[in-house]
Motif scaffolding. Structure first.
Motif, PDB file in Angstrom:
ATOM      1  N   UNK A  73      -8.251   4.782   4.652  1.00 19.80           N
ATOM      2  CA  UNK A  73      -7.731   3.450   4.995  1.00 19.80           C
ATOM      3  C   UNK A  73      -7.974   2.479   3.846  1.00 19.80           C
ATOM      4  N   UNK A  74      -9.219   2.520   3.296  1.00 14.50           N
ATOM      5  CA  UNK A  74      -9.560   1.653   2.169  1.00 14.50           C
ATOM      6  C   UNK A  74      -8.636   1.906   0.985  1.00 14.50           C
ATOM      7  N   UNK A  75      -8.417   3.182   0.705  1.00 14.19           N
ATOM      8  CA  UNK A  75      -7.528   3.558  -0.401  1.00 14.19           C
ATOM      9  C   UNK A  75      -6.127   3.000  -0.172  1.00 14.19           C
ATOM     10  N   UNK A  76      -5.616   3.202   1.039  1.00  8.14           N
ATOM     11  CA  UNK A  76      -4.259   2.744   1.364  1.00  8.14           C
ATOM     12  C   UNK A  76      -4.146   1.236   1.192  1.00  8.14           C
ATOM     13  N   UNK A  77      -5.162   0.497   1.683  1.00  8.93           N
ATOM     14  CA  UNK A  77      -5.097  -0.964   1.620  1.00  8.93           C
ATOM     15  C   UNK A  77      -5.136  -1.448   0.168  1.00  8.93           C
ATOM     16  N   UNK A  78      -6.037  -0.862  -0.631  1.00 11.47           N
ATOM     17  CA  UNK A  78      -6.154  -1.278  -2.034  1.00 11.47           C
ATOM     18  C   UNK A  78      -4.848  -0.992  -2.797  1.00 11.47           C
ATOM     19  N   UNK A  79      -4.328   0.237  -2.636  1.00  8.35           N
ATOM     20  CA  UNK A  79      -3.104   0.592  -3.367  1.00  8.35           C
ATOM     21  C   UNK A  79      -1.908  -0.231  -2.884  1.00  8.35           C
ATOM     22  N   UNK A  80      -1.841  -0.482  -1.577  1.00 11.31           N
ATOM     23  CA  UNK A  80      -0.742  -1.283  -1.040  1.00 11.31           C
ATOM     24  C   UNK A  80      -0.831  -2.702  -1.576  1.00 11.31           C
ATOM     25  N   UNK A  81      -2.092  -3.209  -1.711  1.00 14.97           N
ATOM     26  CA  UNK A  81      -2.301  -4.550  -2.248  1.00 14.97           C
ATOM     27  C   UNK A  81      -1.817  -4.626  -3.685  1.00 14.97           C
ATOM     28  N   UNK A  82      -1.932  -3.495  -4.411  1.00 19.15           N
ATOM     29  CA  UNK A  82      -1.440  -3.449  -5.792  1.00 19.15           C
ATOM     30  C   UNK A  82       0.055  -3.156  -5.853  1.00 19.15           C
ATOM     31  N   UNK A  83       0.699  -3.201  -4.685  1.00 14.71           N
ATOM     32  CA  UNK A  83       2.155  -3.018  -4.580  1.00 14.71           C
ATOM     33  C   UNK A  83       2.638  -1.660  -5.068  1.00 14.71           C
ATOM     34  N   UNK A  84       1.832  -0.610  -4.848  1.00 18.89           N
ATOM     35  CA  UNK A  84       2.299   0.729  -5.199  1.00 18.89           C
ATOM     36  C   UNK A  84       3.378   1.142  -4.199  1.00 18.89           C
ATOM     37  N   UNK A  85       4.175   2.161  -4.567  1.00 19.39           N
ATOM     38  CA  UNK A  85       5.286   2.576  -3.708  1.00 19.39           C
ATOM     39  C   UNK A  85       4.765   3.208  -2.413  1.00 19.39           C
ATOM     40  N   UNK A  86       5.645   3.271  -1.405  1.00 22.85           N
ATOM     41  CA  UNK A  86       5.272   3.817  -0.101  1.00 22.85           C
ATOM     42  C   UNK A  86       4.700   5.223  -0.234  1.00 22.85           C
ATOM     43  N   UNK A  87       5.374   6.038  -1.034  1.00 23.18           N
ATOM     44  CA  UNK A  87       4.959   7.434  -1.185  1.00 23.18           C
ATOM     45  C   UNK A  87       3.600   7.548  -1.866  1.00 23.18           C
ATOM     46  N   UNK A  88       3.394   6.757  -2.930  1.00 20.32           N
ATOM     47  CA  UNK A  88       2.119   6.782  -3.636  1.00 20.32           C
ATOM     48  C   UNK A  88       0.979   6.449  -2.677  1.00 20.32           C
ATOM     49  N   UNK A  89       1.144   5.375  -1.909  1.00 20.92           N
ATOM     50  CA  UNK A  89       0.091   4.945  -0.989  1.00 20.92           C
ATOM     51  C   UNK A  89      -0.166   6.027   0.057  1.00 20.92           C
ATOM     52  N   UNK A  90       0.905   6.571   0.626  1.00 16.47           N
ATOM     53  CA  UNK A  90       0.763   7.563   1.694  1.00 16.47           C
ATOM     54  C   UNK A  90       0.070   8.824   1.183  1.00 16.47           C
ATOM     55  N   UNK A  91       0.494   9.314   0.028  1.00 16.82           N
ATOM     56  CA  UNK A  91      -0.085  10.558  -0.501  1.00 16.82           C
ATOM     57  C   UNK A  91      -1.534  10.345  -0.941  1.00 16.82           C
ATOM     58  N   UNK A  92      -1.799   9.207  -1.609  1.00 13.05           N
ATOM     59  CA  UNK A  92      -3.163   8.943  -2.075  1.00 13.05           C
ATOM     60  C   UNK A  92      -4.138   8.865  -0.895  1.00 13.05           C
ATOM     61  N   UNK A  93      -3.740   8.174   0.174  1.00  9.90           N
ATOM     62  CA  UNK A  93      -4.612   8.051   1.351  1.00  9.90           C
ATOM     63  C   UNK A  93      -4.904   9.437   1.906  1.00  9.90           C
ATOM     64  N   UNK A  94      -3.870  10.260   1.941  1.00  9.68           N
ATOM     65  CA  UNK A  94      -3.985  11.593   2.494  1.00  9.68           C
ATOM     66  C   UNK A  94      -4.904  12.477   1.639  1.00  9.68           C
ATOM     67  N   UNK A  95      -4.782  12.368   0.318  1.00 11.87           N
ATOM     68  CA  UNK A  95      -5.631  13.153  -0.587  1.00 11.87           C
ATOM     69  C   UNK A  95      -7.098  12.729  -0.430  1.00 11.87           C
ATOM     70  N   UNK A  96      -7.332  11.404  -0.337  1.00 12.84           N
ATOM     71  CA  UNK A  96      -8.700  10.915  -0.180  1.00 12.84           C
ATOM     72  C   UNK A  96      -9.313  11.440   1.125  1.00 12.84           C
ATOM     73  N   UNK A  97      -8.540  11.417   2.199  1.00  9.49           N
ATOM     74  CA  UNK A  97      -9.049  11.938   3.478  1.00  9.49           C
ATOM     75  C   UNK A  97      -9.415  13.416   3.334  1.00  9.49           C
ATOM     76  N   UNK A  98      -8.542  14.159   2.668  1.00 11.88           N
ATOM     77  CA  UNK A  98      -8.779  15.596   2.500  1.00 11.88           C
ATOM     78  C   UNK A  98     -10.055  15.858   1.700  1.00 11.88           C
ATOM     79  N   UNK A  99     -10.172  15.175   0.548  1.00 13.90           N
ATOM     80  CA  UNK A  99     -11.344  15.373  -0.299  1.00 13.90           C
ATOM     81  C   UNK A  99     -12.617  14.943   0.427  1.00 13.90           C
ATOM     82  N   UNK A 100     -12.542  13.790   1.113  1.00 12.53           N
ATOM     83  CA  UNK A 100     -13.724  13.290   1.818  1.00 12.53           C
ATOM     84  C   UNK A 100     -14.172  14.268   2.904  1.00 12.53           C
ATOM     85  N   UNK A 101     -13.219  14.868   3.596  1.00  7.43           N
ATOM     86  CA  UNK A 101     -13.589  15.783   4.678  1.00  7.43           C
ATOM     87  C   UNK A 101     -14.156  17.086   4.111  1.00  7.43           C
TER      88      UNK A 101
END
Lengths: 100, 233
Positions: free
Chosen positions: A69-97
């Motif tokens: 969630x934190x990753x998504x919010x930060x990247x979205x705040x930096x106006x990254x594209x929808x896909x970038x935000x979605x994939x980055x959040x997903x990768x962070x969740x995967x790595x964290x788990x």
């Protein structure tokens, strides 16, 4: 199965009617300022209500989801594209788990 | 000058289709996780062509919610298409006949609307068909792929993909919220009330929670920060 079909028919029917009624029937402009403003804010309100609190548990466990969630919010705040935000959040969740 | 080139439409639709494919992949996975067969999931995507509404609808289906709850939640969540469709009445070729209008209406989504209403002064039927074709394909195909992959993907990856749709929602609401304080306030009211409902000990259907939060947040927004005339999105 019939129940599922009924759900799908109701969903699709309501959604289609909303999309086609103005285009078929209405040719003037809405002049009521409150209605105009309300409709303008609807998408943001819907997405805000749908995203929170669901996002906090959307990645399975709480901690990985919060990091995602934190990753998504930060990247979205930096106006990254929808896909970038979605994939980055997903990768962070995967790595964290994997590591938590 | 009205844009009415089918191939130009196809070309404009490519990035939308790619984006849709990855988001609907997550929808396909969620459907199968909730016990909905893949082909029903594909049918939902093909007939609804909308992200937020489908995810909310899936929640209601999984919870066995009432048809009224389903209809009302779809109505509120997708009410924005009413405004977009209304805006499209000013953008489509005035020559467009009723059946053509009825077909174009099916393809009104946030992204397709944003592109077709901002890039050209007017759009014709052929262009709209080109623009709608690939996103519909991407949205439906992604759903099928997600649903099919769900059974072979490891749990950790399935969980990780679950956040994708919400990540995308963040990317839609945060940039405008950063730019306009009124939008930020509306998003915060909606998010906070939605969290409060979650914490309440009473059971309210997820669709109704979204309806209530939306009515409250958008209503307060319209009351506190009325937009100037002509300033529609």
């Amino acid at each position: 199965m019939t129940r599922l079909f009924t759900y799908v028919a109701v969903m699709a029917g309501v959604t289609y009617l909303i999309r086609c009624i103005p285009l078929l029937a209405y040719r003037k402009k809405i002049t009521n300022q409150f209605v105009q403003s309300f409709l303008y804010y609807v998408p943001y309100a819907v997405l805000g209500a749908m995203t929170f609190p669901a996002i906090f548990t959307s990645g399975g466990e709480l901690i990985p989801s919060l990091l995602g969630t934190g990753t998504a919010i930060i990247l979205a705040y930096q106006k990254r594209s929808l896909i970038t935000v979605a994939i980055a959040a997903s990768v962070v969740v995967y790595l964290a788990s994997l590591f938590l | 000058m009205i844009q009415n080139n089918f191939r130009q439409g196809l070309q404009d639709g490519v990035p939308i289709a790619l984006g849709y494919c990855s988001v609907s992949f997550a929808f396909g996975i969620m459907c199968v996780n909730q016990g909905i067969p893949v082909w029903i999931a594909a049918l939902i995507s093909l007939t609804n062509l909308t992200s937020a509404g489908q995810f909310a609808g899936l929640g209601i289906m999984a919870a066995g919610g009432s048809l009224l709850e389903m209809a009302l939640s779809q109505f509120i969540i997708n009410l924005r298409y009413f405004l977009m469709s209304l805006t499209m009445t000013q953008k489509v070729d005035p020559e467009m006949n009723t059946p053509e209008r009825a077909i174009v209406a099916y393809g009104i989504t946030d992204e397709i609307f944003a592109l077709s209403s901002s890039k050209y002064n007017g759009v014709g039927f052929a262009y709209m068909m080109g623009l709608i074709a690939l996103p519909v394909l991407g949205w439906t195909l992604g759903t099928i792929l997600g649903g099919a992959a769900s059974s072979i993907l490891p749990m950790a990856i399935r969980d990780a993909l679950g956040i994708m749709i919400y990540g995308m929602f963040c990317a839609i609401i945060i940039p405008p919220a950063r730019k306009e304080r009124s939008i930020l306030v509306v998003v915060l009211i909606a998010a906070i009330t939605s969290c409060i409902f979650q914490l309440l000990p009473i059971e309210i259907g997820s669709g109704f929670v979204i309806i209530l939060c939306t009515l409250l947040a958008a209503g307060l927004g319209a009351f506190l920060f009325p937009i100037k005339q002509e300033e529609t999105r």
